[in-house]
Scaffold this active site. Structure first.
Site, short mmCIF file in Angstrom:
data_model
loop_
_atom_site.label_atom_id
_atom_site.label_comp_id
_atom_site.label_asym_id
_atom_site.label_seq_id
_atom_site.Cartn_x
_atom_site.Cartn_y
_atom_site.Cartn_z
N LEU A 246 -12.68 10.78 79.24
CA LEU A 246 -13.25 12.12 79.14
C LEU A 246 -12.98 13.62 79.53
CD1 LEU A 246 -16.35 9.74 78.98
CD2 LEU A 246 -15.61 10.52 77.41
N ALA A 270 -14.48 6.80 87.24
CA ALA A 270 -14.08 7.13 86.41
C ALA A 270 -12.88 8.07 86.93
CB ALA A 270 -15.22 7.10 84.65
N SER A 274 -8.23 6.92 85.06
CA SER A 274 -8.30 7.94 83.92
C SER A 274 -9.24 7.52 82.77
CB SER A 274 -6.91 7.67 83.53
OG SER A 274 -5.64 8.01 84.61
N LYS A 275 -10.15 7.44 82.59
CA LYS A 275 -11.43 7.37 82.12
C LYS A 275 -11.95 8.37 81.66
CE LYS A 275 -12.04 1.98 82.73
NZ LYS A 275 -13.03 0.65 83.38
N ALA A 276 -12.36 9.24 82.83
CA ALA A 276 -12.70 10.89 83.24
C ALA A 276 -11.28 11.41 84.12
CB ALA A 276 -14.05 10.80 83.66
#
Length: 304
Positions: A246, A270, A274-276
């Protein structure tokens, strides 16, 4: 820098109050102000697709019209919902309602055919209507599409509902996809299982992934509005690993971080997955979604 004290005045707007929070810029008030600014900026930015996750009893808790309004206003582009929020949206669409608890004992409620969600009551009579109506819709949809993804199923249900306040119907008519990876864990899922015993009707969870990945890859930027934790939060975050995470997000949760649960994890965590994205603009507000989100959304509307 000195902390500015918060001033309150008669007839002040919500946005004025949040401006006072921003001037103070500490503790929960500061986090609410930062979340408001992030929310306003992600909605204003035409290059940002806004993903919203709905965890916890948000629809029975009074958030139904807000979610529908955000869809109509073009302030959200994709929703990840718990099965329970879908169920309770349909319960109202089919003529049922949610009621304030009157303080009765739970065993007494059980004898009266009433289920309790904190201080919200739901009657078994409404669920009986729900079961009848959802099976009627399954009959129509299965005749047309015997194999269907979860997202397609929710879309087809939405197109068959005549309720302008239903967020499922509003999303279908405004081409806002709804994903529900945990749909089996709710009354819809139970009815799907019962219906499939004597009908040729298959729900494909993996069938959502090509469409979802196309949306992620086709987005220049993605912003997240994460209301509550659990599966809906993770599905929203994890889907964006495909494109580096994100770009900005707001999280509102009552969960704690000490036990390591995803629901209680601050959004900064996150980044490690690598989710953010590194450098993303994030804000976590600890509090009740039904209090905090209407407040920050109302304030953000004045900034849009």
């Amino acid at each position: 820098m000195k902390v500015n004290q918060i001033d309150i005045s008669k007839d002040m707007k919500v946005s004025d109050l949040v401006a006072q929070f921003e001037a103070s810029d500490v503790l929960g008030a500061g986090r609410v102000a930062r979340a408001t600014n992030i929310l306003a900026n992600m909605i204003k930015d035409e290059d940002t697709n806004v993903f919203m996750s709905l965890g916890g009893p948000l629809i029975p808790g009074g958030m139904r019209n807000i979610v529908s309004q955000m869809i109509r206003e073009g302030h959200v582009d994709l929703i990840v919902s718990s099965g329970a929020n879908l169920t309770h949206d349909l319960l109202e669409a089919f003529g049922g309602a949610h009621y304030r608890d009157e303080g009765k004992d739970d065993e007494e409620l059980n004898a009266e055919g009433i289920g309790r969600i904190a201080d919200i009551n739901v009657g078994s009579n409404d669920f009986e209507v729900f079961e009848k109506e959802i099976n009627r819709l399954f009959e129509i949809i299965s005749a047309k599409k015997p194999v269907i993804s979860i997202q397609e199923l929710i879309y087809e249900i939405g197109m068959l509902i005549d309720d302008e306040n239903s967020f499922i119907a509003t999303a279908a008519r405004n081409n806002v996809p709804i994903f529900a990876p945990g749909i089996i864990d709710c009354m819809i899922g139970l009815q799907l299982w019962i219906f499939s015993q004597d009908h040729d009707f298959t729900i494909s969870a993996a069938g959502d992934m090509p469409y979802l990945s196309d949306i992620v890859f086709g987005s220049e930027k993605v912003g997240g509005i994460l209301l509550g934790g659990g599966l809906t939060k993770h599905y929203t975050l994890a889907s964006n690993i495909l494109n580096g995470g994100l770009d900005c997000a707001v999280q509102i949760t009552m969960d704690r971080p000490e036990a390591g649960s995803l629901g209680g994890a601050p959004l900064e965590e996150a980044k490690s997955w690598s989710k953010a994205k590194c450098g993303s603009n994030l804000a976590t507000v600890v509090g009740d979604v039904t209090i905090i989100f209407p407040l920050i959304y109302a304030a953000a509307l004045d900034k849009i």
